[in-house]
Design a protein around this motif. Sequence first.
Motif, PDB file in Angstrom:
ATOM      1  N   PRO A 431     -26.311  86.954 -86.437  1.00 41.73           N
ATOM      2  CA  PRO A 431     -24.946  87.069 -85.897  1.00 41.73           C
ATOM      3  C   PRO A 431     -24.200  85.746 -85.790  1.00 41.73           C
ATOM      4  CG  PRO A 431     -26.599  87.954 -84.348  1.00 41.73           C
ATOM      5  CD  PRO A 431     -27.344  87.449 -85.537  1.00 41.73           C
ATOM      6  N   GLU A 432     -24.918  84.626 -85.691  1.00 37.51           N
ATOM      7  CA  GLU A 432     -24.231  83.333 -85.488  1.00 37.51           C
ATOM      8  C   GLU A 432     -23.515  82.849 -86.754  1.00 37.51           C
ATOM      9  OE1 GLU A 432     -27.802  83.396 -85.136  1.00 37.51           O
ATOM     10  OE2 GLU A 432     -27.427  84.312 -83.182  1.00 37.51           O
ATOM     11  N   ILE A 433     -23.906  83.369 -87.888  1.00 32.04           N
ATOM     12  CA  ILE A 433     -23.316  82.830 -89.134  1.00 32.04           C
ATOM     13  C   ILE A 433     -22.415  83.893 -89.766  1.00 32.04           C
ATOM     14  CG2 ILE A 433     -23.798  81.814 -91.403  1.00 32.04           C
ATOM     15  CD1 ILE A 433     -26.499  80.886 -90.308  1.00 32.04           C
ATOM     16  N   PRO A 434     -21.115  83.582 -89.876  1.00 34.32           N
ATOM     17  CA  PRO A 434     -20.192  84.596 -90.406  1.00 34.32           C
ATOM     18  C   PRO A 434     -20.447  84.924 -91.880  1.00 34.32           C
ATOM     19  CG  PRO A 434     -19.019  82.570 -89.765  1.00 34.32           C
ATOM     20  CD  PRO A 434     -20.460  82.342 -89.472  1.00 34.32           C
ATOM     21  N   ALA A 435     -20.029  86.111 -92.283  1.00 38.04           N
ATOM     22  CA  ALA A 435     -20.248  86.584 -93.661  1.00 38.04           C
ATOM     23  C   ALA A 435     -19.612  85.643 -94.676  1.00 38.04           C
ATOM     24  CB  ALA A 435     -19.665  87.984 -93.803  1.00 38.04           C
ATOM     25  N   GLU A 436     -18.433  85.089 -94.317  1.00 39.29           N
ATOM     26  CA  GLU A 436     -17.768  84.219 -95.299  1.00 39.29           C
ATOM     27  C   GLU A 436     -18.624  82.989 -95.624  1.00 39.29           C
ATOM     28  OE1 GLU A 436     -13.558  83.268 -94.781  1.00 39.29           O
ATOM     29  OE2 GLU A 436     -13.967  81.328 -95.736  1.00 39.29           O
ATOM     30  N   GLU A 437     -19.318  82.453 -94.617  1.00 36.13           N
ATOM     31  CA  GLU A 437     -20.186  81.291 -94.885  1.00 36.13           C
ATOM     32  C   GLU A 437     -21.300  81.660 -95.848  1.00 36.13           C
ATOM     33  OE1 GLU A 437     -21.778  78.945 -91.671  1.00 36.13           O
ATOM     34  OE2 GLU A 437     -19.783  78.767 -90.776  1.00 36.13           O
ATOM     35  N   ARG A 438     -21.840  82.862 -95.643  1.00 32.76           N
ATOM     36  CA  ARG A 438     -22.911  83.302 -96.540  1.00 32.76           C
ATOM     37  C   ARG A 438     -22.377  83.430 -97.967  1.00 32.76           C
ATOM     38  NH1 ARG A 438     -26.222  88.898 -96.575  1.00 32.76           N
ATOM     39  NH2 ARG A 438     -27.966  88.233 -97.879  1.00 32.76           N
ATOM     40  N   LEU A 439     -21.180  84.022 -98.079  1.00 28.36           N
ATOM     41  CA  LEU A 439     -20.596  84.198 -99.414  1.00 28.36           C
ATOM     42  C   LEU A 439     -20.328  82.840-100.070  1.00 28.36           C
ATOM     43  CD1 LEU A 439     -19.628  86.280-101.504  1.00 28.36           C
ATOM     44  CD2 LEU A 439     -17.338  86.061-100.519  1.00 28.36           C
ATOM     45  N   ARG A 440     -19.841  81.887 -99.287  1.00 28.75           N
ATOM     46  CA  ARG A 440     -19.578  80.550 -99.851  1.00 28.75           C
ATOM     47  C   ARG A 440     -20.862  79.919-100.386  1.00 28.75           C
ATOM     48  NH1 ARG A 440     -14.785  77.991 -99.218  1.00 28.75           N
ATOM     49  NH2 ARG A 440     -13.234  79.108 -98.007  1.00 28.75           N
ATOM     50  N   LEU A 441     -21.954  80.047 -99.619  1.00 26.81           N
ATOM     51  CA  LEU A 441     -23.227  79.463-100.060  1.00 26.81           C
ATOM     52  C   LEU A 441     -23.777  80.186-101.286  1.00 26.81           C
ATOM     53  CD1 LEU A 441     -24.749  78.915 -96.514  1.00 26.81           C
ATOM     54  CD2 LEU A 441     -24.299  77.097 -98.188  1.00 26.81           C
ATOM     55  N   VAL A 442     -23.610  81.505-101.292  1.00 27.18           N
ATOM     56  CA  VAL A 442     -24.068  82.285-102.449  1.00 27.18           C
ATOM     57  C   VAL A 442     -23.339  81.835-103.706  1.00 27.18           C
ATOM     58  CG1 VAL A 442     -23.880  84.585-103.506  1.00 27.18           C
ATOM     59  CG2 VAL A 442     -24.861  84.347-101.227  1.00 27.18           C
ATOM     60  N   ARG A 443     -22.029  81.683-103.587  1.00 23.72           N
ATOM     61  CA  ARG A 443     -21.240  81.279-104.758  1.00 23.72           C
ATOM     62  C   ARG A 443     -21.599  79.866-105.217  1.00 23.72           C
ATOM     63  NH1 ARG A 443     -20.505  85.623-106.901  1.00 23.72           N
ATOM     64  NH2 ARG A 443     -18.873  86.985-106.146  1.00 23.72           N
ATOM     65  N   LEU A 444     -21.799  78.970-104.248  1.00 25.55           N
ATOM     66  CA  LEU A 444     -22.197  77.614-104.623  1.00 25.55           C
ATOM     67  C   LEU A 444     -23.517  77.661-105.381  1.00 25.55           C
ATOM     68  CD1 LEU A 444     -21.843  74.484-104.383  1.00 25.55           C
ATOM     69  CD2 LEU A 444     -23.290  74.618-102.359  1.00 25.55           C
ATOM     70  N   LEU A 445     -24.476  78.395-104.818  1.00 33.00           N
ATOM     71  CA  LEU A 445     -25.793  78.477-105.471  1.00 33.00           C
ATOM     72  C   LEU A 445     -25.657  79.089-106.860  1.00 33.00           C
ATOM     73  CD1 LEU A 445     -28.825  78.164-105.449  1.00 33.00           C
ATOM     74  CD2 LEU A 445     -29.006  80.347-104.248  1.00 33.00           C
ATOM     75  N   GLU A 446     -24.912  80.168-106.963  1.00 36.53           N
ATOM     76  CA  GLU A 446     -24.750  80.807-108.262  1.00 36.53           C
ATOM     77  C   GLU A 446     -24.102  79.851-109.265  1.00 36.53           C
ATOM     78  OE1 GLU A 446     -21.839  83.873-108.352  1.00 36.53           O
ATOM     79  OE2 GLU A 446     -22.384  84.543-110.353  1.00 36.53           O
ATOM     80  N   ASN A 447     -23.003  79.233-108.843  1.00 35.67           N
ATOM     81  CA  ASN A 447     -22.245  78.396-109.784  1.00 35.67           C
ATOM     82  C   ASN A 447     -23.002  77.141-110.213  1.00 35.67           C
ATOM     83  OD1 ASN A 447     -19.698  79.698-110.362  1.00 35.67           O
ATOM     84  ND2 ASN A 447     -19.268  79.498-108.191  1.00 35.67           N
ATOM     85  N   VAL A 448     -23.837  76.599-109.347  1.00 38.54           N
ATOM     86  CA  VAL A 448     -24.561  75.385-109.728  1.00 38.54           C
ATOM     87  C   VAL A 448     -25.881  75.742-110.415  1.00 38.54           C
ATOM     88  CG1 VAL A 448     -25.604  73.228-108.912  1.00 38.54           C
ATOM     89  CG2 VAL A 448     -23.506  74.065-107.854  1.00 38.54           C
TER      90      VAL A 448
END
Length: 512
Positions: A431-448
């Motif tokens: 609950p402490e980490i918002p969904a948008e942060e998760r999406l941002r990290l997912v996209r960074l990981l995917e793109n790199v």
Amino acid sequence: MKIRFKLTSQTRFMLRTGEQYVEGIRERRHAKIYVMGKRVTDVTTNLFLKPSVLAFKATFDAAFQEDTRDLARAYSPYINEEVNRFVHIHQGPQDLVAKVKLLRRLSHKTGTCFQRCVGWDALNTLYIITGKMAERGDWVYRERFLKYLEHVQRRDLALAGAMTDVKGVRTLRPNEQPNPDAYVRVVEERDDGIIVSGAKANITGIAAVDEVVVLPTRAMTEQDAAYAVSFSIPLDTPGVVVVVGRQINDARKMEGGDIDGVPYMAHHEGLIIFNNVFVPWDRVFLYKDWRWTGPLVEIFASFHRQGYGGCKSGLGDVIIGAAYELAKTIGVDNKPNVADKLAEMVFLNESMYSAGLAASWEGSKLLKEGGWWVNPMYANVTKHLVARFPYEISKLAHDIAGGIVGTAPSEFDLKNEEIRSLLEKYLQGVPEIPAEERLRLVRLLENVSVSVGFLIESVHGAGSPAAQKIMFNRLYDYEKAGEIAKALSRIKVTVKWPKAPEPRRPSESEKL
Ligand code: SF4
């Protein structure tokens, strides 16, 4: 140091800021650059190329930022001024080490290949090759090159290095090709210069540079003499055409979002075509003397293979960091299986970096007056690790992050008011980490982690894995290793032990 020409240039010394670099590229209107079938007149605003310009820009900004200023600046004895390290000639092992460290840090700031190292390696290669020519009494190319170096250092130019020819039929030598332009060649010699024709492929950052330095791609024979040519020209020279290549996820740059396209810097590769291009003599650094091509290729390849230990381990840090943070988003960061995978990633990543540092610390002088080069064995080891380990690192990161790396919805779904709250609810882990942060990290990981810069470039950039194995077999002294084995097995009792503990033969360049 023996430099036989006088520095007569009135050009004001400049260590350019990133903004000044961008301004220079913006003014370079005449370069013929095509992206997805359309002519691009301003690469700094073109949505496809702007991320590349920003990655290049980071190499200029580095000379002014607190954390990189010392690494990114170096004193040039050729113009008696401080220059950006990306146009510096290495003066010792400490410079080679600084290169690897700077590259690691710049990967942290860009999340991509920042494209400026190929031209830098080309400069250092030509410094050594023209220096070797001078040591044998031919000063013409040396003097030309040193004047060019002054031109580059005083203007702090962004250079591309163009080496890989399109090669046509791979089993045929340049002079045997059905298409005589399958390798870049001299088609005419004039009083004031030469006319060249041909094309170079996979040229990193080509649309975002001031000038391009062209090198031969392979060792030539006497019959290939017309192909043994090295020169430099501004990118907007008449007859030059650049066609930029596509990469995975590249259209995301044009969507105008601020999550799916991360990182906002990206590199590009392109085809550069020389359509009967005039090169003045003062820009020609190797002309038909095919005997230098073998050492030139060996020197350049080892320089670039060493550099990979820095930039690819830097991208590895980005991926390790993203995987770790993603593990936190779903509450598994302390699980033993995740810790084990993270430790494996660290081992793989630091192995690439360590090899790059070893290649640097074990560097040596190829010229009487300098000409510092990397240790070719460790440079090739570095690149061979890089051809393998990024795939392993990416696989482990995807394993930790979960299938969401390949299935996450678009940022535009998250921004759609009708479904935003639903996605926030179902994309969220702890609950402490918002969904948008998760999406941002997912996209960074995917793109790199599935990028050309971390995967395909790691295999094929600076020579594919087979090229390194050829070097291992050339450099490793199997006879010496055999003697060691025979001594220990008491087949042979007297062994002449060399001073160096490594069973290594000198490379072609070290024998010159
Ligand atoms: Fe530099 Fe690495 Fe890109 Fe080569 S792959 S240009 S060494 S950042």
